[in-house]
Structure formats: structure tokens, C-alpha cells
Design a protein around this motif. Structure first.
Motif: not given
Length: 314
Positions: A228-252
Motif C-alpha cells: 500500500w505504501l508503494l502504491t501510494f508512492y507510485q500514485t501520488v508521489i510519482v504520477c501526480f506530484a512529481s509530474y506537477l513539479v516537472w511541468f513547473w520546472l519546464l516553465q522556468r
């Protein structure tokens, strides 16, 4: 004009630190999937995380950013990138049944090669330089090394055949990822909010994975808190939060430099796979990794033109 100025900003210490953190996050995700393969099939993990992260991205775009999504894209451009993303992760899920996380990541990151060659053939402004063609050849040589090397990780003819099949799935996943980028580049999605494009991809991943998982009967969920922890990691950290940070970096920051730095992800994946899962780092694998990464860096760093959209690394 303000956005254009942000795009050509070089990486500073803060951007470098954030990108290193993202590369670790992305590199660990394949290792996490492989580590939990005994408790939940990798393709089931793809189905679960894609479903959850699609809901998160939709809610974030609708209620937080209040994006105005472009109308009329769902049944053409959205269906296309969703299908490509879904098929990509079908290959990832199936491939991880037979190959290690390091090998999967290295071959998955051949995607920029398919992008570069495809855009070279379709757009005049995307023509490759001589140095970039050398980079393509270097990476191609690395792929050849992988497919010609004996199956050190598995024993016997059946093991070698499974290793070859898994490697082919990984390479096809890289091809589909590359074609997703090309589809966004050449369609109206290039002007859509990034959350709209990301939602189509994640929804496509879920819709492609679930029927295969159910048809094969691979719905067992035998893990405890660690799964469950690794599922949370993949769902929330990888596929959601990290992608938002990635697009934020692309703007700068300069997109080509960010793309080149993202190639640390498969290197981290190989290192983490060896350290945590005891995946073999054979001379052939190390040579192939060096050739592929060196070729990709050559292609990306010598491209001084900024892409209007870079999809998040896998």
C-alpha cells in the motif's frame, strides 16, 4: 513573451537539486514495481496507480488550477495519446514480469530517439544535426548490445527467451512513449493545459490495463502495508506530484537541459535495482547503458531549439 524568457533560463543550483530529486523518484518507481511483483502483478499496479492518479490530476486541474480545457480533443487527440500511453504501460507491466527494473528503465528511455527521428522526418525545423545523428547511432549501438548479449540473468533457453521477450516489451514501451510525445507535438494538445494532456494519458493507461488484468485473472493483491505504501508512492508521489513539479520546472528552465538531466533516472534505476533487488550489473549491460545514455545526452544537449512541450519522464 514572459514564458519564452523563462524557457531559456539555465539550470541553477535549485533547479539542479530539484531535478536530482525527481530523477531519484522516477528511477525508484520501476524498482518499486518489480519489488512488489510477487504481491501484485506489475500490470495490476499500473492499472491501480493510473486510475488513482487520473482522478487526482482531474481534481487538481478542475478545482485548484481551474484550467480551461480545450474543447473537442477527447475523441481524437485525447484518444490517441491515451491509447499510446496505455499500450506503453501494457508493455512495461508485461516486460517487468521477465526483466529487471534497470533493464526496463534503460530501454524505456530510448523514447527521445524515436521522437528525434520522427520529428526529423515530419518537421523541417526539427532537422537533426550531424552530432545528433552520431548520438542516435551511439544509442542504437547500446540497444544492439542488449539484444545480442547472452541472458546472464536467466539460465537455459527458456530463460533467455523470456529475457529477450521482456527486453522487446521494454523497447516497444519506449517507442510508444516517443510516439506519445510526437502526437502531442503535432496536434492541438501542444496548446492544451498540461493537466488535460496528462489526464488523457493516465486515463488511457487505466482503460488499457484493467481489461488485460481481468482477462488474465491477475487480480491478486497479497501485500500488506508495504504494498500500500508503494502504491501510494507510485500514485501520488510519482504520477501526480512529481509530474506537477516537472511541468513547473519546464516553465522556468531550459527544456533541453532538463531532458538531458532526466536521463539520470534509468541510471539510478539500474543502481537501485542492483542494490535493493540484487539485479546483475554485467559488463554487457553496463556497456549498453553507457552507450544509450551518452547517445541520448548528445542528441538532447546539441538541440538548441526549445520544444513547446516535453512529457514527464517515466
Amino acid at each position: 513573451m514572459a514564458q519564452a524568457r523563462r524557457l531559456v533560463r539555465p539550470l541553477d543550483a535549485a533547479g539542479l537539486a530539484i531535478m536530482l530529486g525527481l530523477c531519484l523518484v522516477w528511477g525508484f518507481q520501476q524498482v518499486a514495481m518489480k519489488a512488489m511483483a510477487g504481491a501484485a502483478d506489475p500490470l495490476l499496479q499500473v492499472a491501480v496507480r493510473s486510475s488513482g492518479s487520473a482522478v487526482l490530476v482531474w481534481a487538481y486541474s478542475r478545482f485548484w488550477r481551474r484550467d480551461r480545457w480545450l474543447a473537442g480533443l477527447t475523441w481524437r487527440e485525447g484518444l490517441l495519446v491515451g491509447a499510446l500511453f496505455g499500450v506503453e504501460y501494457l508493455f512495461v507491466g508485461i516486460g517487468l514480469r521477465h526483466v529487471g527494473s534497470g533493464l526496463m528503465s534503460i530501454l524505456l528511455y530510448t523514447a527521445p530517439l524515436f521522437v528525434a527521428v520522427s520529428l526529423h522526418l515530419t518537421l523541417r525545423e526539427e532537422r537533426l544535426t550531424g552530432r545528433q545523428w552520431i548520438g542516435c547511432l551511439l544509442s542504437f549501438a547500446g540497444v544492439v548490445v542488449i539484444f545480442l548479449r547472452p541472458g546472464e540473468a536467466l539460465r537455459g533457453e527458456e530463460g533467455a527467451a523470456l529475457l529477450l521477450a521482456g527486453s522487446l516489451c521494454a523497447l516497444l514501451a519506449g517507442f510508444c512513449w516517443g510516439m506519445t510525445t510526437v502526437a502531442v507535438r503535432l496536434t492541438r494538445l501542444s496548446g492544451a493545459p498540461f493537466a488535460q494532456t496528462l489526464f488523457y494519458q493516465l486515463l488511457g493507461g487505466a482503460l488499457c490495463a484493467w481489461p488485460v488484468v481481468l482477462a488474465e485473472g491477475r487480480t491478486g493483491w497479497a501485500g500488506g502495508l508495504d504494498l500500500w505504501l508503494l502504491t501510494f508512492y507510485q500514485t501520488v508521489i510519482v504520477c501526480f506530484a512529481s509530474y506537477l513539479v516537472w511541468f513547473w520546472l519546464l516553465q522556468r528552465y531550459l527544456a533541453s537541459r532538463l531532458g538531458a538531466m532526466s536521463l539520470l533516472s534509468p541510471v539510478f534505476a539500474a543502481a537501485l535495482g542492483a542494490a535493493l533487488l540484487r539485479e546483475p550489473l554485467t559488463p554487457g549491460f553496463l556497456l549498453a547503458t553507457a552507450l544509450i545514455v551518452a547517445g541520448l545526452v548528445t542528441v538532447m544537449l546539441h538541440d538548441r531549439r526549445e520544444r513547446p512541450r516535453l512529457l514527464p519522464p517515466r
